[in-house]
Enzyme design. Sequence first.
Site, PDB file in Angstrom:
ATOM      1  N   ILE A   1       0.836  -1.202   0.000  1.00  0.00           N
ATOM      2  CA  ILE A   1       0.000   0.000   0.000  1.00  0.00           C
ATOM      3  C   ILE A   1       0.870   1.251   0.000  1.00  0.00           C
ATOM      4  O   ILE A   1       0.606   2.211  -0.732  1.00  0.00           O
ATOM      5  CB  ILE A   1      -0.951   0.000   1.210  1.00  0.00           C
ATOM      6  CG1 ILE A   1      -1.983  -1.125   1.076  1.00  0.00           C
ATOM      7  CG2 ILE A   1      -1.663   1.348   1.340  1.00  0.00           C
ATOM      8  CD1 ILE A   1      -2.925  -1.248   2.256  1.00  0.00           C
TER       9      ILE A   1
ATOM     10  N   TYR B   1      -4.848  -9.573  15.550  1.00  0.00           N
ATOM     11  CA  TYR B   1      -4.644  -8.522  14.547  1.00  0.00           C
ATOM     12  C   TYR B   1      -5.833  -7.569  14.500  1.00  0.00           C
ATOM     13  O   TYR B   1      -5.669  -6.347  14.564  1.00  0.00           O
ATOM     14  CB  TYR B   1      -4.421  -9.167  13.180  1.00  0.00           C
ATOM     15  CG  TYR B   1      -4.333  -8.188  12.033  1.00  0.00           C
ATOM     16  CD1 TYR B   1      -3.233  -7.351  11.896  1.00  0.00           C
ATOM     17  CD2 TYR B   1      -5.349  -8.109  11.079  1.00  0.00           C
ATOM     18  CE1 TYR B   1      -3.141  -6.458  10.844  1.00  0.00           C
ATOM     19  CE2 TYR B   1      -5.265  -7.225  10.022  1.00  0.00           C
ATOM     20  CZ  TYR B   1      -4.166  -6.398   9.905  1.00  0.00           C
ATOM     21  OH  TYR B   1      -4.087  -5.508   8.866  1.00  0.00           O
TER      22      TYR B   1
ATOM     23  N   LYS C   1      -5.875  -3.508  15.529  1.00  0.00           N
ATOM     24  CA  LYS C   1      -6.199  -2.470  14.548  1.00  0.00           C
ATOM     25  C   LYS C   1      -7.426  -1.666  14.974  1.00  0.00           C
ATOM     26  O   LYS C   1      -7.491  -0.454  14.756  1.00  0.00           O
ATOM     27  CB  LYS C   1      -6.427  -3.099  13.171  1.00  0.00           C
ATOM     28  CG  LYS C   1      -5.213  -3.803  12.596  1.00  0.00           C
ATOM     29  CD  LYS C   1      -4.038  -2.857  12.402  1.00  0.00           C
ATOM     30  CE  LYS C   1      -4.197  -1.980  11.191  1.00  0.00           C
ATOM     31  NZ  LYS C   1      -2.996  -1.133  10.947  1.00  0.00           N
TER      32      LYS C   1
END
Length: 238
Positions: free
Chosen positions: A71, A208, A212
Amino acid sequence: MSLAALELEQPGASASSTRPIAASVRTGGDRTRRRHRPRSPEPGNPVPKLDSPAVPLSGKRILITGGAGFIGTTLGRRLVDDNHLVVVDNLHRDALTDSDLAEHPNLEFHQGDVLDAELLLELAHGATHVVHCAAIAGVDTVIESPVRTMRVNLIGTYNVLEAAVATKQTVERLIEFSTSEVFGTHAYNVREGHVTTTGSVGEARWTYAVSKLAGEHMAHAYHDELNLPTVTVRPFNV
């Protein structure tokens, strides 16, 4: 090229649709600007288009954490011609070094880690935009190193937010990359306001997502309490 999360819309720009839904965009100060966004088009109907395009970024100083990842390098290619990019990455996943982007005169690369708070303070100084892409990702890595996952995704995000606050007089926007995993096992046809969900404590895959989601809450808290202009992006797999 336009990047909606990074760029400001022209005055009066809106999306045309017969059934618009409002999406909040956090800005500096106590205001939340409402922007209308079209719903997904019905089968056979054309996709609504913006009446006015976003204003491309030019002449900005943009810090990208995790800028050597997929990204980060994709964003870098779209921004580097007209802006000065400061990229920091530990090169754990390296899509930058052997690319043409690495040789661009507008790109300044620093090998480092988001757990290094002093480095981030130094690199963020004078930035107009901060794009936080750095994170631990990948199923195998998350399962094998849940503690490292939480450290990087939580403490790293905290360090980036603190660095942005330290140079808040120049920062126009901070973009924090989250994940569609915050929607749990039902991450299909969801919208911004849908409820986030995670699985049971102890199931490794949720380490995860939880880390986040906590980063999202931190970014919003820094906006609400410290007036830091923040935007959260939740990428999906394509």
